[in-house]
Design a protein around this motif. Structure first.
Motif, PDB file in Angstrom:
ATOM      1  N   ARG A 245       5.965   0.346  -5.305  1.00 12.42           N
ATOM      2  CA  ARG A 245       6.783   0.770  -4.174  1.00 12.42           C
ATOM      3  C   ARG A 245       5.865   1.492  -3.191  1.00 12.42           C
ATOM      4  O   ARG A 245       4.770   1.935  -3.556  1.00 12.42           O
ATOM      5  CB  ARG A 245       7.907   1.707  -4.599  1.00 12.42           C
ATOM      6  CG  ARG A 245       7.445   2.979  -5.264  1.00 12.42           C
ATOM      7  CD  ARG A 245       8.600   3.811  -5.761  1.00 12.42           C
ATOM      8  NE  ARG A 245       8.155   4.999  -6.465  1.00 12.42           N
ATOM      9  CZ  ARG A 245       7.762   6.118  -5.882  1.00 12.42           C
ATOM     10  NH1 ARG A 245       7.748   6.194  -4.544  1.00 12.42           N
ATOM     11  NH2 ARG A 245       7.377   7.150  -6.586  1.00 12.42           N
ATOM     12  N   GLU A 246       6.312   1.626  -1.965  1.00 10.66           N
ATOM     13  CA  GLU A 246       5.536   2.330  -0.955  1.00 10.66           C
ATOM     14  C   GLU A 246       5.841   3.821  -1.030  1.00 10.66           C
ATOM     15  O   GLU A 246       6.987   4.242  -0.844  1.00 10.66           O
ATOM     16  CB  GLU A 246       5.850   1.810   0.449  1.00 10.66           C
ATOM     17  CG  GLU A 246       5.042   2.516   1.534  1.00 10.66           C
ATOM     18  CD  GLU A 246       5.489   2.124   2.929  1.00 10.66           C
ATOM     19  OE1 GLU A 246       4.691   2.280   3.875  1.00 10.66           O
ATOM     20  OE2 GLU A 246       6.641   1.656   3.077  1.00 10.66           O
TER      21      GLU A 246
ATOM     22  N   SER B 126       3.450  -2.239   2.811  1.00 14.72           N
ATOM     23  CA  SER B 126       4.860  -2.599   2.979  1.00 14.72           C
ATOM     24  C   SER B 126       4.972  -3.510   4.182  1.00 14.72           C
ATOM     25  O   SER B 126       4.430  -3.212   5.251  1.00 14.72           O
ATOM     26  CB  SER B 126       5.725  -1.349   3.184  1.00 14.72           C
ATOM     27  OG  SER B 126       7.080  -1.711   3.394  1.00 14.72           O
TER      28      SER B 126
ATOM     29  N   THR C 214       5.772  -4.318  -1.758  1.00 12.84           N
ATOM     30  CA  THR C 214       5.524  -2.922  -1.436  1.00 12.84           C
ATOM     31  C   THR C 214       4.797  -2.301  -2.616  1.00 12.84           C
ATOM     32  O   THR C 214       5.154  -2.553  -3.774  1.00 12.84           O
ATOM     33  CB  THR C 214       6.833  -2.149  -1.166  1.00 12.84           C
ATOM     34  OG1 THR C 214       7.658  -2.196  -2.325  1.00 12.84           O
ATOM     35  CG2 THR C 214       7.579  -2.759   0.017  1.00 12.84           C
TER      36      THR C 214
END
Length: 205
Positions: free
Chosen positions: A125-126, A74, A13
């Motif tokens: 991260r998303e 993701s 992600t």
């Protein structure tokens, strides 16, 4: 001038944030996996798989105008946000990319766009839609301020015979915003209410 960021390792992600002012068509950001390319008024995000393919922004992106882009990944889904708003998405067969150099600027051998005011961030991260909107907030253009319309000089002709056309010769108009007065060309003004088909007093605006 060409500029190269440090190589980064993206997780499964991720979020890639770019803010720039493109000066020509071509690659806005280039890396080994997800280059951003400007062409025909839209941003294309290429995925260098076999075969390579791209998905394109619905939003129009113009040369010379600032643009804020966020690409998130993701699972098997890529999402593109343009100027803080979700724009388009695509399904990818493989999301993880390794150490890639991210290049921006005018690198002739790659045909990269020469751009101004680059901002580039990578997150493992998303980002959510709300977070993307917050990322865009510092770059959002200030709203245009409304001002007062001032009639500095009336038209020379104030009385009309029936059937005569409107004559605005001598009229001078300006706007006043925060104490600053700026002239407006009469031809840029929208005049309503004029009607010389009947006798009587009329009010124009």
């Amino acid at each position: 001038n060409g500029r190269t960021a440090d190589s980064v390792l993206l997780n499964e992600t991720f979020s890639i944030e770019v803010y720039a002012i493109p000066t020509e068509n071509g690659y806005l950001v280039f890396n080994a996996r997800y280059p951003f390319e400007l062409g025909d008024g839209h941003i294309s995000v290429w995925e260098f798989m076999h075969p390579a393919y791209a998905f394109t922004s619905n939003a129009e992106v113009k040369i010379g105008e600032p643009v804020h882009l966020v690409l998130t990944g993701s699972g098997d889904t890529l999402k593109l946000y343009v100027n803080g708003v979700y724009d388009n998405s695509s399904t990818s067969s493989e999301m993880v990319i390794g150490n890639d150099n991210f290049n921006f600027g005018n690198i002739m051998q790659l045909g990269l766009v020469a751009g101004d005011e680059y901002v580039f961030n990578v997150y493992n991260r998303e980002a959510t839609a709300e977070e993307v909107a917050a990322m865009y907030e510092p770059y959002k253009p200030a709203p245009k301020r409304e001002g007062d319309i001032i009639l500095q000089s009336k038209p020379s002709k104030m009385f009309y015979e029936v059937g005569e056309e409107l004559d605005l010769t001598g009229m001078v108009v300006a706007t006043k915003i925060d104490g600053v007065t700026t002239p407006i060309a009469v031809e840029d003004c929208e005049i309503t209410g004029f009607d010389s088909s009947t006798v009587g007093e009329i009010k124009i605006s």
